[in-house]
Design a protein around this motif. Sequence first.
Motif, PDB file in Angstrom:
ATOM      1  N   ASP A  95       4.807   1.503  -5.389  1.00  0.00           N
ATOM      2  CA  ASP A  95       4.157   0.457  -5.883  1.00  0.00           C
ATOM      3  C   ASP A  95       4.465  -0.608  -5.208  1.00  0.00           C
ATOM      4  OD1 ASP A  95       2.996  -1.797  -7.367  1.00  0.00           O
ATOM      5  OD2 ASP A  95       2.381  -0.344  -8.971  1.00  0.00           O
ATOM      6  N   HIS A 127       1.848   8.287  -8.646  1.00  0.00           N
ATOM      7  CA  HIS A 127       1.488   6.535  -8.631  1.00  0.00           C
ATOM      8  C   HIS A 127       1.510   5.890  -7.392  1.00  0.00           C
ATOM      9  CE1 HIS A 127       1.520   2.752 -10.924  1.00  0.00           C
ATOM     10  NE2 HIS A 127       1.999   2.199  -9.639  1.00  0.00           N
ATOM     11  N   THR A 128       0.454   5.320  -6.829  1.00  0.00           N
ATOM     12  CA  THR A 128       0.351   4.702  -5.530  1.00  0.00           C
ATOM     13  C   THR A 128      -0.593   3.252  -5.634  1.00  0.00           C
ATOM     14  OG1 THR A 128      -0.224   4.920  -3.267  1.00  0.00           O
ATOM     15  CG2 THR A 128      -1.465   6.161  -4.757  1.00  0.00           C
ATOM     16  N   ARG A 129       0.184   2.285  -5.249  1.00  0.00           N
ATOM     17  CA  ARG A 129      -0.388   0.918  -5.331  1.00  0.00           C
ATOM     18  C   ARG A 129      -0.298   0.117  -4.131  1.00  0.00           C
ATOM     19  NH1 ARG A 129      -2.349  -3.228 -10.299  1.00  0.00           N
ATOM     20  NH2 ARG A 129      -3.710  -4.231  -9.267  1.00  0.00           N
ATOM     21  N   ASP A 130      -1.114  -0.266  -3.490  1.00  0.00           N
ATOM     22  CA  ASP A 130      -0.757  -1.241  -2.101  1.00  0.00           C
ATOM     23  C   ASP A 130       0.046  -0.404  -1.159  1.00  0.00           C
ATOM     24  OD1 ASP A 130      -2.627  -3.030  -3.203  1.00  0.00           O
ATOM     25  OD2 ASP A 130      -1.176  -4.560  -3.239  1.00  0.00           O
ATOM     26  N   THR A 155      -7.003   4.063  -7.749  1.00  0.00           N
ATOM     27  CA  THR A 155      -7.796   2.828  -7.470  1.00  0.00           C
ATOM     28  C   THR A 155      -7.925   2.550  -5.857  1.00  0.00           C
ATOM     29  OG1 THR A 155      -5.737   1.530  -7.925  1.00  0.00           O
ATOM     30  CG2 THR A 155      -7.579   1.773  -9.706  1.00  0.00           C
ATOM     31  N   GLU A 156      -7.370   3.400  -5.103  1.00  0.00           N
ATOM     32  CA  GLU A 156      -7.488   2.958  -3.880  1.00  0.00           C
ATOM     33  C   GLU A 156      -8.692   3.235  -3.201  1.00  0.00           C
ATOM     34  OE1 GLU A 156      -4.965   1.349  -2.638  1.00  0.00           O
ATOM     35  OE2 GLU A 156      -3.607   1.435  -4.525  1.00  0.00           O
TER      36      GLU A 156
END
Length: 263
Positions: A95, A127-130, A155-156
């Motif tokens: 993240d 979990h992955t974000r940006d 959300t990617e």
Amino acid sequence: MFVDSHCHLDRLKQGPEALAETLDFARTRGVEHFLCVCVSVNDYDSMLETVSNFDDVSVSCGVHPLHQDEACSFEELLEKAQREEVVAIGETGLDYFYSPESKEVQLTSFVDHIKVANETKKPLIIHTRDAREDTINLLREHKASHTKGVLHCFTESLEMAQAAIEMDFYISISGIVTFNSASELREVVKAIPLERLLIETDSPWLAPVPHRGKQNQPGYVVEVAEFIADLKGVSVQELAEATTQNFYRLFSLAGNKRVASNN
């Protein structure tokens, strides 16, 4: 029947009796199984104690990328992950949106989780974000396709989803898809094959419409399912059956627990 493939039952702001009522409510809505996901190995034993009396609750073990102040050694993670009750490794991942300053620690932790997943032959919860490029590259480099897994609360981009699916991963959708701000995500969900979808609440956070502002709970996974079914032009029953089958296909140890509790 539905499955909440990702919830944090130990993080709900309620006591043991209220948790039993919360799960009963979900069951009355057709939710048959719950995966309670660990965010800190330090909290694993207390999380397990919270849910151990419920036959339809499975658990994972891991360190959330935003909980690196509670990071553990590879050996400690492996020791707990090998336990019989653990059906998955995580949640883990990267993240860079909320914690870019801990990038190097996150990367080390993520690789440790992939290695533990490969050693235990248990799927990853990610979990992955940006952090699209690093997430996919590390999964490929460390052969995470051997264990498979899920990109949760996705959300990617569609391109990232497709890259994960090529490694035999699943994509899990939360109540975010119901938010007014989620038009881009809805287009991604439309394009993801039904046989690669899971549904979740990520409770106690991210309550779907029309429950915004309330504490999220596993019973609200039904609203997530209804919204996605409408989005994809299928019946709620078809969506429920597909995502439930996908869940047990990925988390086979949870399926074993389901069979045992039914006997």
